[in-house]
Design a protein around this motif. Structure first.
Motif, PDB file in Angstrom:
ATOM      1  N   LYS A   1       2.185  -4.508  11.538  1.00 25.96           N
ATOM      2  CA  LYS A   1       1.461  -3.688  13.292  1.00 25.96           C
ATOM      3  C   LYS A   1       1.706  -3.894  14.303  1.00 25.96           C
TER       4      LYS A   1
ATOM      5  N   ASP B   1       8.390  -3.865  14.503  1.00 16.31           N
ATOM      6  CA  ASP B   1       7.758  -2.550  14.816  1.00 16.31           C
ATOM      7  C   ASP B   1       7.908  -1.261  15.856  1.00 16.31           C
TER       8      ASP B   1
ATOM      9  N   GLU C   1       7.081   3.419   6.374  1.00 16.61           N
ATOM     10  CA  GLU C   1       5.928   4.178   7.052  1.00 16.61           C
ATOM     11  C   GLU C   1       6.794   5.266   7.650  1.00 16.61           C
TER      12      GLU C   1
ATOM     13  N   CYS D   1       2.746   3.695   2.977  1.00 21.48           N
ATOM     14  CA  CYS D   1       2.741   2.425   4.112  1.00 21.48           C
ATOM     15  C   CYS D   1       1.412   2.457   4.838  1.00 21.48           C
ATOM     16  N   SER D   2       1.334   1.394   5.477  1.00 24.52           N
ATOM     17  CA  SER D   2      -0.110   0.977   6.485  1.00 24.52           C
ATOM     18  C   SER D   2       0.640   0.545   7.857  1.00 24.52           C
ATOM     19  N   LYS D   3       1.444  -0.649   7.690  1.00 26.53           N
ATOM     20  CA  LYS D   3       2.374  -1.425   8.504  1.00 26.53           C
ATOM     21  C   LYS D   3       1.808  -2.677   9.018  1.00 26.53           C
ATOM     22  N   ALA D   4       0.634  -2.878   6.989  1.00 30.87           N
ATOM     23  CA  ALA D   4      -0.355  -4.397   7.638  1.00 30.87           C
ATOM     24  C   ALA D   4       0.693  -5.379   7.899  1.00 30.87           C
TER      25      ALA D   4
ATOM     26  N   SER E   1       8.513   8.078   6.324  1.00 28.29           N
ATOM     27  CA  SER E   1       6.880   8.633   5.236  1.00 28.29           C
ATOM     28  C   SER E   1       6.779   9.878   6.612  1.00 28.29           C
ATOM     29  N   ARG E   2       7.290   9.606   7.910  1.00 29.10           N
ATOM     30  CA  ARG E   2       7.235  10.466   8.481  1.00 29.10           C
ATOM     31  C   ARG E   2       8.335  11.209   9.814  1.00 29.10           C
TER      32      ARG E   2
ATOM     33  N   SER F   1       0.763  -1.267   0.059  1.00 28.60           N
ATOM     34  CA  SER F   1       0.281   0.050  -0.082  1.00 28.60           C
ATOM     35  C   SER F   1       1.037   1.029  -0.167  1.00 28.60           C
ATOM     36  N   THR F   2       0.408   2.002  -0.311  1.00 26.73           N
ATOM     37  CA  THR F   2       0.974   3.826  -0.720  1.00 26.73           C
ATOM     38  C   THR F   2       0.185   4.267  -0.254  1.00 26.73           C
TER      39      THR F   2
END
Length: 200
Positions: free
Chosen positions: A64, A69, A105, A58-61, A108-109, A55-56
């Motif tokens: 998580k 994590d 992810e 990233c949802s950490k799917a 991105s932060r 996913s973009t």
């Protein structure tokens, strides 16, 4: 202050661990809280061992709530980090590469921006690809926005790229001597980062 080391070796108590542990023990004597995290164990706890860009953004799917994590959060909270890897085909281990690949992810932060980071590497021979491995790891650190440092300190010299040892690392006199210098540099960078975080 908190100092975290990431062991990129599948061997939890091998040559890479030896160097990281030696540096951290010196830091502990100087008041730091330290921790070594196994990249292989962290990545292995995720649903997939490598990033599939599912996913973009990233949802950490795939990781998580996993050890991976937790490892990323530990780095985010650290005042300084040391990454280590054995030399595999002239570069870092697949486990450490997967550890970096899954940081979409985190990046991105901008979660690791400015965190000081150093590198160690161990090869099977004296000129066994240690510098190439350190370069590869440092590239990932730069892309993460981390502040990369070498193994030098005011009382020693400008420094090397990091510590490049040949196994058995416990018998590499030069690498062992550099652990003292790198520990001093880690403590210096961690203290500076700690002060910066308090001033924000």
């Amino acid at each position: 202050m908190k100092i975290v080391a990431i062991n990129g070796s599948i061997n939890k108590a091998g040559n890479t661990f030896y160097l990281l542990d030696k540096i951290l023990k010196i830091c502990e004597k100087n008041g730091a809280q330290t921790r070594i995290i196994s990249a292989a164990q962290a990545v292995g706890d995720a649903k997939t061992p490598f990033c599939t860009c599912c996913s973009t953004p990233c949802s950490k799917a795939c990781y998580k709530g996993s050890l991976l994590d937790e490892a990323y959060k530990a780095i985010e909270e650290a005042d300084a980090v040391i990454f280590g890897s054995p030399v595999y085909f002239g570069s870092m281990s697949a486990q450490l590469k997967a550890f970096f690949d899954k940081t979409r992810e985190v990046r991105s932060r901008k979660a690791w921006v400015g965190i000081p980071a150093g590198v160690v590497s161990v090869g099977a021979s004296k000129y066994g690809g240690q510098e190439a491995t350190m370069n590869a790891i440092q590239d990932c650190l730069f892309i993460s926005g981390m502040t990369v440092f070498g193994s030098g300190y005011f009382t020693t010299d400008g420094g090397q790229m990091g510590i490049g040892a040949h196994k058995p690392a416990c018998e590499d006199e030069f690498a062992n001597a550099r652990c003292e210098s790198m520990a001093a540099r880690v403590m210096f960078e961690a203290a500076r980062n700690e002060l910066y975080k308090k001033s924000r």
